[in-house]
Design a protein around this motif. Structure first.
Motif, PDB file in Angstrom:
ATOM      1  N   VAL A   1       0.818  -1.216   0.000  1.00 21.71           N
ATOM      2  CA  VAL A   1       0.000   0.000   0.000  1.00 21.71           C
ATOM      3  C   VAL A   1       0.851   1.266   0.000  1.00 21.71           C
ATOM      4  O   VAL A   1       0.404   2.321  -0.473  1.00 21.71           O
TER       5      VAL A   1
ATOM      6  N   CYS B   1      -5.399  -2.963  -0.752  1.00 19.19           N
ATOM      7  CA  CYS B   1      -6.039  -2.612   0.523  1.00 19.19           C
ATOM      8  C   CYS B   1      -6.742  -3.813   1.136  1.00 19.19           C
ATOM      9  O   CYS B   1      -6.745  -3.985   2.362  1.00 19.19           O
TER      10      CYS B   1
ATOM     11  N   LEU C   1      -7.096   4.134   5.759  1.00 22.30           N
ATOM     12  CA  LEU C   1      -7.353   2.698   5.600  1.00 22.30           C
ATOM     13  C   LEU C   1      -7.727   2.058   6.931  1.00 22.30           C
ATOM     14  O   LEU C   1      -8.651   1.238   7.001  1.00 22.30           O
TER      15      LEU C   1
ATOM     16  N   GLU D   1       0.294   8.127   3.372  1.00 21.90           N
ATOM     17  CA  GLU D   1      -0.898   8.865   3.787  1.00 21.90           C
ATOM     18  C   GLU D   1      -2.156   8.010   3.724  1.00 21.90           C
ATOM     19  O   GLU D   1      -3.174   8.359   4.339  1.00 21.90           O
ATOM     20  N   ILE D   2      -2.100   6.899   3.002  1.00 19.85           N
ATOM     21  CA  ILE D   2      -3.276   6.042   2.890  1.00 19.85           C
ATOM     22  C   ILE D   2      -3.554   5.289   4.189  1.00 19.85           C
ATOM     23  O   ILE D   2      -4.700   4.914   4.461  1.00 19.85           O
TER      24      ILE D   2
ATOM     25  N   SER E   1      -0.012   5.986  -4.633  1.00 18.74           N
ATOM     26  CA  SER E   1      -0.305   5.859  -3.207  1.00 18.74           C
ATOM     27  C   SER E   1       0.909   6.297  -2.407  1.00 18.74           C
ATOM     28  O   SER E   1       1.979   6.587  -2.959  1.00 18.74           O
TER      29      SER E   1
ATOM     30  N   GLY F   1      -4.961  10.072  -0.080  1.00 12.76           N
ATOM     31  CA  GLY F   1      -5.141   8.858   0.709  1.00 12.76           C
ATOM     32  C   GLY F   1      -6.476   8.177   0.462  1.00 12.76           C
ATOM     33  O   GLY F   1      -6.521   6.978   0.134  1.00 12.76           O
TER      34      GLY F   1
ATOM     35  N   ALA G   1      -6.673   6.760  -3.013  1.00 12.59           N
ATOM     36  CA  ALA G   1      -5.774   5.617  -3.212  1.00 12.59           C
ATOM     37  C   ALA G   1      -6.425   4.309  -2.755  1.00 12.59           C
ATOM     38  O   ALA G   1      -6.088   3.236  -3.276  1.00 12.59           O
ATOM     39  N   ILE G   2      -7.349   4.377  -1.799  1.00 16.55           N
ATOM     40  CA  ILE G   2      -8.053   3.158  -1.367  1.00 16.55           C
ATOM     41  C   ILE G   2      -8.833   2.565  -2.529  1.00 16.55           C
ATOM     42  O   ILE G   2      -8.864   1.335  -2.722  1.00 16.55           O
TER      43      ILE G   2
END
Length: 601
Positions: A134, A232, A148, A143-144, A140, A221, A224-225
């Motif tokens: 991730v 993820c 998440l 920051e994800i 990504s 973030g 990016a999910i």
């Protein structure tokens, strides 16, 4: 094994009794001396008045040593089991032992230890791999992670536990175990060999680009999910492996088949074994991550590394199932194996309002709650910032994973050492020093980590003379901070936290722990993520938020130190009172026993 004379012949005779000669076994002749020997010691029946024998019968049974001293005669313990029909002797059997441990216990502990090693070995591989996926994925970054954890991981964990509760009502324990663990094994295998090779086809990259352009870079973030949804999903499944397979499946099974005495003796060894698994799995991650160096150009080295590591995860998952099957078939169904049916302690179910009232009503509980919340928030604040710098230093998945393998090995060694040293620290310096070591070291390493990030340019010449850049130095200092924080949790923080509950009165002990479980544990775990989300959305990125995160960490750790000092000032007097009560209680019990002995004499 001593033998016991059956009491049945003393109160009943065979239906057609016939006189017969009694020939004692050789082993009994030493227990029943000859008449001559009894006469020699003054033990002949004609020399002993009947009244004295009747008077001292009960005393001889209850206090044989005292009675023997007063009469100055040897005490003989007969122990042959002779049935009423005179059939002979019933032999007692000792449980066979190996290295001083009963084989019936080893039949349970050895398989459980192997299961725990395999589960923790897999968990370390999965934990390192999920971060690589991730954080280093295109589009990504680190920051994800806070988004998440809050918006994907937490809802899926709650949903899984609801599903697990439903399944536990309709499936047997064995069927429930296989039903839960097999989807994990199947997913990790399918991810390496199906989902990851198809990532470009199944990830909505174009849609994510349009959303990011419309919402702005602050939403990197959350977007990016969606962009790397399969990565993820792997992240969440890896997190659930730790909470479900370890906490629910393994410990539930271990508590089912072990006795309390076995648990007290062997459960601490499982903790040491977990750190050994951490060391070996870290070396495994390092080995597969370095495979890229031996591959030709144009080959996706991370895909090959991922297949190798997930193959091990699947293989060990099947080994876990095999061990579970063997234990159920050959140990659980064996009637000679001791086990204890434990009744689960009922915990008070406090609501949010009741929990807040308990927290606000006691200074002692407030200080303890501050420790728990401060630890959770500070660890999350540093970890995500460190991983963002780690990606900047090691942008390649293989390089990132190789570093994480070294990190896991170092964490295992540090935790193993700290678990041994932590006991000495508690005995030598007491609760207060042990409780303040963790925040003190986090404060020092935190100051160093954020200073290298914020003031790296002025320090570049000095660091250059040492062969490091400010970024690499920040990565190493952040790694040291994370290694210590993880090792200190098991060796110092958790023991100090649990010890703090001991001097409380029974009502506050139960309610205070329940309140901390309801409010403080979730607040500590999600508080850091929520703070980071707010900072990222407000200032645009994690890098822009770094100075403010450093200031927040400083305030939280200082509050942690103040709470630890305040709690120590309350804890030590309470412990002294508990010790005085314990000494007085033991003294009273001893005096009661002595008085009872004198009266019986």
């Amino acid at each position: 094994m001593e033998r016991v004379i059956s009491l049945k012949p003393l109160f009943s005779l065979p239906s057609q009794s016939q006189p017969r000669a009694f020939h004692p076994l050789p082993s009994l002749r030493c227990r029943f001396p000859s008449p001559a020997l009894r006469a020699h010691h003054g033990f002949a029946s004609q020399d002993r008045p009947t009244s004295i024998a009747a008077e001292n019968t009960e005393r001889l049974l209850l206090y044989p040593v005292v009675a023997a001293k007063r009469r100055k005669v040897p005490v003989f313990r007969a122990s042959a089991a002779i049935p009423a029909d005179g059939a002979g002797v019933v032999e007692g059997k000792d449980n066979p032992k190996f290295l001083g441990i009963e084989l019936s216990t080893l039949k349970k502990i050895v398989p459980l230890g192997m299961m725990f090693f395999c589960i923790l070995f897999n968990y370390t591989i999965l934990r390192d791999t999920k971060d690589v996926l991730v954080v280093t994925a295109k589009g990504s970054s680190a920051e994800i992670i806070p988004f998440l954890k809050t918006w994907v991981n937490l809802p899926m964990a709650v949903g899984f536990m609801l599903l697990y509760t439903k399944l536990s009502n309709v499936l047997s324990k064995e069927a429930l175990f296989y039903t839960v663990i097999m989807p994990f094994i199947a997913f990790f295998g399918a991810f390496a060999f199906l989902l990851y090779p198809m990532r470009d086809a199944i990830h909505p990259t174009a849609l994510a680009d349009r959303l990011l352009a419309a919402l702005g870079p602050s939403f990197l973030g959350p977007v990016a999910i969606l962009r790397i949804w399969s990565f993820c999903l792997f992240y969440v499944m890896a997190e659930l492996w730790g909470s479900v397979v370890i906490s629910v499946l393994f410990w539930g099974f271990a508590n089912q088949i072990t006795t309390v005495e076995e648990a007290k003796e062997f459960y601490p060894l499982f903790g040491l074994g977990a750190n050994i698994a951490l060391i070996f799995s870290g070396r495994t991650v390092k080995f597969f991550s370095n495979m890229r160096k031996n591959l030709g150009p144009g080959v996706d080295g991370w895909a090959i590394s991922l297949k190798g590591m997930m193959s091990i995860v699947v293989l060990l998952g099947l080994v876990i199932c095999g061990i579970y099957w063997g234990v159920n078939k050959f140990v659980v169904n064996d009637p000679s194996i001791p086990r204890t049916e434990r009744k689960k302690k009922e915990k008070p179910k406090l609501g949010m309002n009741e929990s807040l009232k308990v927290l606000l009503s006691s200074r002692y509980v407030r200080d303890l709650a501050t420790l728990v919340v401060a630890y959770g928030i500070s660890i999350n604040l540093v970890e995500v910032t460190w991983k963002s710098k780690l990606k900047a230093q090691f942008p390649s998945p293989n390089e990132y994973s190789s570093f994480m393998g070294d990190f896991s090995t170092a964490t295992g060694i540090a935790t193993f050492t700290m678990m041994l040293v932590g006991r000495w620290i508690l005995r030598k310096f007491g609760w207060g020093v042990a409780a303040m070591i963790t925040p003190t070291v986090l404060l020092l390493t935190g100051v160093g980590f954020f200073s290298l990030i914020l003031f790296g340019d002025p320090l570049a010449p000095v660091l250059g003379s040492l062969g490091m850049t400010p970024l690499l130095a920040a990565v190493y200092v952040g790694a040291l901070q994370n290694i210590f924080s993880k090792s200190a949790k098991y060796s110092l923080f958790d023991p100090c936290k649990e010890m703090a509950y001991i001097p409380m009165d029974e009502e506050m002990k139960v309610k205070g722990k329940a309140a901390i479980d309801v409010v403080c544990n979730p607040l500590g775990k999600s508080g850091g993520a929520l703070i980071q989300q707010f900072m990222i959305l407000t200032f645009g990125s994690l890098a822009n938020s770094t100075p403010y995160l450093g200031g927040i960490l400083l305030v939280i750790v200082l509050a942690w130190l103040g709470a630890a000092r305040s709690l120590d000032s309350q804890f030590s007097p309470l412990v002294k009172k508990e010790l005085e009560k314990e000494k007085s209680r033991k003294a009273e019990e001893s005096s009661v026993v002595i008085d009872a002995t004198i009266k019986n004499e």
